[in-house]
Scaffold this motif. Structure first.
Motif, PDB file in Angstrom:
ATOM      1  N   LEU A 282       0.803  -1.223   0.000  1.00  0.00           N
ATOM      2  CA  LEU A 282       0.000   0.000   0.000  1.00  0.00           C
ATOM      3  C   LEU A 282       0.839   1.277   0.000  1.00  0.00           C
ATOM      4  O   LEU A 282       0.504   2.225  -0.720  1.00  0.00           O
ATOM      5  N   ALA A 286       0.375   4.111  -2.861  1.00  0.00           N
ATOM      6  CA  ALA A 286       0.037   5.489  -2.502  1.00  0.00           C
ATOM      7  C   ALA A 286       1.045   6.468  -3.094  1.00  0.00           C
ATOM      8  O   ALA A 286       0.674   7.482  -3.691  1.00  0.00           O
ATOM      9  N   THR A 294      -0.613   6.384   3.133  1.00  0.00           N
ATOM     10  CA  THR A 294      -1.634   5.348   2.983  1.00  0.00           C
ATOM     11  C   THR A 294      -2.961   5.810   3.580  1.00  0.00           C
ATOM     12  O   THR A 294      -4.030   5.398   3.110  1.00  0.00           O
TER      13      THR A 294
END
Length: 332
Positions: A282, A286, A294
């Protein structure tokens, strides 16, 4: 004991809207749904309805004469939706049946009938992307989201255009009978294993032709190729050689959204694609898509799709794994 499902149709309803629901539930019955679905097609006056392209469809019974509780009420869409949404008799009986239904749903433009009946007030809903703007303008008490293929908000569910009814109905089967039966139904129908409702109907990059305005088109192209750059209003306006105010006016005139809204949507869609197709962690997703953290990505996902990035990824991973297993089994 059967689960009673009432599908409401009218003249100029879309046959595929109806069939996606009825065939999915009939297939669930064939594969052992217990309790089984008892599906009835209801029409005004119990008359046969004409569906595109001129096919006649007989009803099981009259909408007005349907009595007793209904487990699931589903209103089909189609080009006749405006007439149906203006018919006070239809609306009154849809309200009556919805009152005690466990679930109320619509397919495609059937959302306009639910909205006219007041059943979507205070709810988030979707419809076919082409009709979403009109639904939002006509019913300001409804939060219309044109992106997802279906939305479930409490006991009310709405799906996007036509074949998205398959995905919504498969979600009902999974809720009622578990994931294994839903997968079996999907295999029988030779369809994608239930696309998550968060999947977009159309990408921001292909939903419309390129902007006619040279300035807007150049900014849109820059955004698409530089998601992790500074895409703030000042930076974009400076790049375009116009004032921030003028750039906002151009974007609203040609795209119907501000530069900031376009950037957020482009970044969120790109992140959704990476989450569905890669194993990038993640934080990297991002960063690659221009989100500062995140948590910022999570906030954007919740706003756009009503779910978290992790939940979105899990839904697609499950689908990919099951599809690979199914392919291996089928090939042998």
């Amino acid at each position: 004991m059967e689960r009673s499902v009432a599908v409401v149709a009218y003249d100029d309803a879309e046959l595929l809207d109806i069939a996606c629901v009825t065939t999915t539930l009939a297939t669930a019955n064939d594969r052992g749904a217990d309790p089984a679905y008892a599906v009835r097609l209801l029409t005004p006056g119990g008359r046969a309805v004409t569906c595109r392209p001129g096919l006649r469809l007989d009803a099981h019974e009259a909408l007005e004469r349907r009595v007793g509780e209904v487990d699931t009420l589903i209103v089909a869409g189609g080009y006749g939706h405006e007439r149906a949404a203006a018919d006070e008799v239809v609306l009154a009986h849809v309200r009556r049946l919805a009152r005690n239904a466990r679930r109320v749903a619509s397919v495609c433009t059937g959302a306009s009938v639910l909205a006219a009946a007041g059943l979507l007030d205070g709810h988030r809903a979707t419809t076919h992307w082409f009709f979403a703007g009109g639904l939002a303008r006509a019913h300001p008490a409804v939060t219309v989201d044109p992106d997802p293929i279906f939305v479930r908000d409490g006991s009310v569910a709405t799906s996007a255009g036509v074949t998205s009814a398959l995905d919504l109905t498969l979600s009902f089967v999974e809720e009622d009978h578990g994931a294994a039966l839903a997968r079996g139904v999907a295999r029988s129908l030779v369809t994608y294993l239930q696309r998550p409702g968060t999947q977009a109907q159309m990408s921001v990059h292909v939903a419309a032709p390129p902007p006619a305005d040279d300035v807007v088109r150049a900014v849109v192209d820059h955004v698409a190729g530089h998601l992790d750059d500074d895409l703030g209003a000042a930076a974009l306006a400076d790049r375009a050689g116009v004032s921030q105010r003028h750039l906002t006016r151009l974007f609203r005139a040609h795209l119907g959204r501000s530069p900031g809204e376009h950037v957020r949507r482009a970044r969120t869609e790109a992140a959704a694609h990476l989450l569905a197709t890669t194993d990038l962690p993640l934080p990297r997703v991002a960063a690659r898509c221009g989100f500062g953290s995140t948590e910022t990505l999570r906030t954007a996902f919740l706003r756009a799709y009503g779910t978290t990035p992790s939940e979105h990824r899990r839904a697609f991973v499950t689908s990919r794994v099951t599809s690979r297993v199914t392919s291996r089994v089928t090939s042998h």
